[in-house]
Design a protein around this motif. Structure first.
Motif, PDB file in Angstrom:
ATOM      1  N   ALA A  21       0.814  -1.218   0.000  1.00  0.00           N
ATOM      2  CA  ALA A  21       0.000   0.000   0.000  1.00  0.00           C
ATOM      3  C   ALA A  21       0.847   1.268   0.000  1.00  0.00           C
ATOM      4  CB  ALA A  21      -0.950  -0.003   1.194  1.00  0.00           C
ATOM      5  N   SER A  22       1.863   1.319   0.843  1.00  0.00           N
ATOM      6  CA  SER A  22       2.667   2.544   0.933  1.00  0.00           C
ATOM      7  C   SER A  22       3.546   2.735  -0.302  1.00  0.00           C
ATOM      8  CB  SER A  22       3.512   2.542   2.205  1.00  0.00           C
ATOM      9  OG  SER A  22       4.430   1.473   2.188  1.00  0.00           O
ATOM     10  N   GLY A  23       4.081   1.664  -0.841  1.00  0.00           N
ATOM     11  CA  GLY A  23       4.912   1.772  -2.043  1.00  0.00           C
ATOM     12  C   GLY A  23       4.111   2.233  -3.249  1.00  0.00           C
ATOM     13  N   ILE A  24       2.922   1.680  -3.399  1.00  0.00           N
ATOM     14  CA  ILE A  24       2.089   2.052  -4.536  1.00  0.00           C
ATOM     15  C   ILE A  24       1.569   3.479  -4.385  1.00  0.00           C
ATOM     16  CG2 ILE A  24      -0.071   1.507  -5.727  1.00  0.00           C
ATOM     17  CD1 ILE A  24       0.713  -1.494  -5.171  1.00  0.00           C
ATOM     18  N   ALA A  25       1.212   3.871  -3.174  1.00  0.00           N
ATOM     19  CA  ALA A  25       0.785   5.265  -2.944  1.00  0.00           C
ATOM     20  C   ALA A  25       1.935   6.218  -3.261  1.00  0.00           C
ATOM     21  CB  ALA A  25       0.313   5.450  -1.507  1.00  0.00           C
ATOM     22  N   ALA A  26       3.152   5.845  -2.926  1.00  0.00           N
ATOM     23  CA  ALA A  26       4.311   6.694  -3.215  1.00  0.00           C
ATOM     24  C   ALA A  26       4.506   6.855  -4.723  1.00  0.00           C
ATOM     25  CB  ALA A  26       5.573   6.118  -2.569  1.00  0.00           C
ATOM     26  N   ILE A  27       4.304   5.790  -5.482  1.00  0.00           N
ATOM     27  CA  ILE A  27       4.418   5.860  -6.944  1.00  0.00           C
ATOM     28  C   ILE A  27       3.349   6.796  -7.499  1.00  0.00           C
ATOM     29  CG2 ILE A  27       4.153   4.554  -9.099  1.00  0.00           C
ATOM     30  CD1 ILE A  27       5.272   2.105  -7.464  1.00  0.00           C
ATOM     31  N   ALA A  28       2.098   6.587  -7.101  1.00  0.00           N
ATOM     32  CA  ALA A  28       0.997   7.417  -7.605  1.00  0.00           C
ATOM     33  C   ALA A  28       1.198   8.885  -7.224  1.00  0.00           C
ATOM     34  CB  ALA A  28      -0.338   6.900  -7.077  1.00  0.00           C
ATOM     35  N   ASN A  29       1.590   9.130  -6.001  1.00  0.00           N
ATOM     36  CA  ASN A  29       1.791  10.510  -5.564  1.00  0.00           C
ATOM     37  C   ASN A  29       2.960  11.166  -6.284  1.00  0.00           C
ATOM     38  OD1 ASN A  29      -0.371  11.001  -3.756  1.00  0.00           O
ATOM     39  ND2 ASN A  29       0.616   9.647  -2.293  1.00  0.00           N
ATOM     40  N   ARG A  30       4.036  10.435  -6.505  1.00  0.00           N
ATOM     41  CA  ARG A  30       5.169  11.007  -7.236  1.00  0.00           C
ATOM     42  C   ARG A  30       4.768  11.305  -8.672  1.00  0.00           C
ATOM     43  NH1 ARG A  30       8.371  14.749  -7.608  1.00  0.00           N
ATOM     44  NH2 ARG A  30      10.246  14.380  -8.828  1.00  0.00           N
ATOM     45  N   PHE A  31       4.002  10.408  -9.284  1.00  0.00           N
ATOM     46  CA  PHE A  31       3.518  10.635 -10.641  1.00  0.00           C
ATOM     47  C   PHE A  31       2.738  11.952 -10.708  1.00  0.00           C
ATOM     48  CE2 PHE A  31      -0.159  10.344 -13.483  1.00  0.00           C
ATOM     49  CZ  PHE A  31       0.489  10.270 -14.714  1.00  0.00           C
ATOM     50  N   TYR A  32       1.779  12.131  -9.798  1.00  0.00           N
ATOM     51  CA  TYR A  32       0.982  13.365  -9.837  1.00  0.00           C
ATOM     52  C   TYR A  32       1.782  14.585  -9.407  1.00  0.00           C
ATOM     53  CZ  TYR A  32      -3.055  10.980 -11.507  1.00  0.00           C
ATOM     54  OH  TYR A  32      -3.907  10.262 -12.311  1.00  0.00           O
ATOM     55  N   ASP A  33       2.765  14.434  -8.540  1.00  0.00           N
ATOM     56  CA  ASP A  33       3.657  15.552  -8.224  1.00  0.00           C
ATOM     57  C   ASP A  33       4.392  15.995  -9.489  1.00  0.00           C
ATOM     58  OD1 ASP A  33       2.936  15.411  -5.543  1.00  0.00           O
ATOM     59  OD2 ASP A  33       4.806  14.425  -4.915  1.00  0.00           O
ATOM     60  N   LEU A  34       4.876  15.035 -10.255  1.00  0.00           N
ATOM     61  CA  LEU A  34       5.603  15.362 -11.485  1.00  0.00           C
ATOM     62  C   LEU A  34       4.725  16.104 -12.477  1.00  0.00           C
ATOM     63  CD1 LEU A  34       7.597  12.039 -11.955  1.00  0.00           C
ATOM     64  CD2 LEU A  34       8.595  14.321 -11.577  1.00  0.00           C
ATOM     65  N   ILE A  35       3.512  15.608 -12.721  1.00  0.00           N
ATOM     66  CA  ILE A  35       2.694  16.285 -13.729  1.00  0.00           C
ATOM     67  C   ILE A  35       2.199  17.645 -13.229  1.00  0.00           C
ATOM     68  CG2 ILE A  35       2.071  14.113 -14.835  1.00  0.00           C
ATOM     69  CD1 ILE A  35      -0.847  14.711 -13.919  1.00  0.00           C
ATOM     70  N   GLU A  36       2.156  17.806 -11.928  1.00  0.00           N
ATOM     71  CA  GLU A  36       1.732  19.089 -11.369  1.00  0.00           C
ATOM     72  C   GLU A  36       2.878  20.115 -11.384  1.00  0.00           C
ATOM     73  OE1 GLU A  36      -1.450  20.044  -7.992  1.00  0.00           O
ATOM     74  OE2 GLU A  36       0.221  18.820  -7.301  1.00  0.00           O
ATOM     75  N   GLN A  37       4.099  19.662 -11.256  1.00  0.00           N
ATOM     76  CA  GLN A  37       5.232  20.572 -11.064  1.00  0.00           C
ATOM     77  C   GLN A  37       6.134  20.747 -12.279  1.00  0.00           C
ATOM     78  OE1 GLN A  37       7.131  18.668  -7.735  1.00  0.00           O
ATOM     79  NE2 GLN A  37       5.425  19.108  -6.360  1.00  0.00           N
ATOM     80  N   GLU A  38       6.163  19.792 -13.175  1.00  0.00           N
ATOM     81  CA  GLU A  38       7.114  19.829 -14.285  1.00  0.00           C
ATOM     82  C   GLU A  38       6.449  20.337 -15.567  1.00  0.00           C
ATOM     83  OE1 GLU A  38      10.360  19.070 -14.037  1.00  0.00           O
ATOM     84  OE2 GLU A  38      10.208  18.476 -11.929  1.00  0.00           O
ATOM     85  N   PRO A  39       6.987  21.407 -16.159  1.00  0.00           N
ATOM     86  CA  PRO A  39       6.395  21.973 -17.379  1.00  0.00           C
ATOM     87  C   PRO A  39       6.302  20.982 -18.542  1.00  0.00           C
ATOM     88  CG  PRO A  39       8.108  23.423 -16.506  1.00  0.00           C
ATOM     89  CD  PRO A  39       8.139  22.169 -15.687  1.00  0.00           C
ATOM     90  N   GLU A  40       7.198  20.001 -18.590  1.00  0.00           N
ATOM     91  CA  GLU A  40       7.175  19.049 -19.701  1.00  0.00           C
ATOM     92  C   GLU A  40       5.896  18.191 -19.721  1.00  0.00           C
ATOM     93  OE1 GLU A  40      10.101  15.593 -19.184  1.00  0.00           O
ATOM     94  OE2 GLU A  40      10.577  16.903 -17.486  1.00  0.00           O
ATOM     95  N   TYR A  41       5.128  18.215 -18.612  1.00  0.00           N
ATOM     96  CA  TYR A  41       3.890  17.448 -18.542  1.00  0.00           C
ATOM     97  C   TYR A  41       2.653  18.350 -18.531  1.00  0.00           C
ATOM     98  CZ  TYR A  41       7.370  14.053 -16.987  1.00  0.00           C
ATOM     99  OH  TYR A  41       8.478  13.259 -16.892  1.00  0.00           O
TER     100      TYR A  41
END
Length: 134
Positions: A21-41
């Motif tokens: 649960a914690s590993g998968i939540a970390a993946i999902a949260n990092r994914f959405y952090d990236l698309i929220e913060q990185e202009p390339e997305y």
């Protein structure tokens, strides 16, 4: 004499190999952090609602079920599949590539074992390309 690396138990589920649960939540949260913060997305980000919390939860639940963990995503959406959930989003080749790239980064940054990461990336590539209207 050195110790040989411990063999991975073949009965270990993909869910557990991804960190549960914690590993998968970390993946999902990092994914959405990236698309929220990185202009390339930016194009990918624009396809989502302003509040990413519900979709963070949804992706975590989907990945958990997809990898053999709790089936909450499917139980809460009987008869629905991930492909149909994205039909209205007008996925393009470009946004599909952004999705795969951001997800690949999220996997790598969360130190998913390389073999599992490659397996997941291949599946994600197929999913992303399958979401592009023909």
């Amino acid at each position: 004499m050195t110790d040989a690396p411990a063999a991975r138990d073949p009965a270990t589920s993909l869910y557990d190999r991804a960190g549960g649960a914690s590993g998968i939540a970390a993946i999902a949260n990092r994914f959405y952090d990236l698309i929220e913060q990185e202009p390339e997305y930016a194009e990918l980000r624009a396809m989502h609602a302003p509040d990413l919390l519900p979709i963070r939860v949804s992706l975590t639940e989907f990945l958990s079920a997809w990898l053999g963990g709790p089936r909450t995503w499917f139980e809460e959406r009987p008869g629905r599949c991930i492909m149909s959930a994205h039909r209205a989003m007008d996925v393009t080749q470009r946004t599909a590539a952004q999705w795969v790239h951001a997800m690949s980064r999220a996997l790598a940054e969360n130190r998913i074992e390389p073999a599992l990461g490659r397996q997941m990336q291949q599946a994600f590539l197929g999913m992303a390309n399958g979401m592009i209207p023909r």
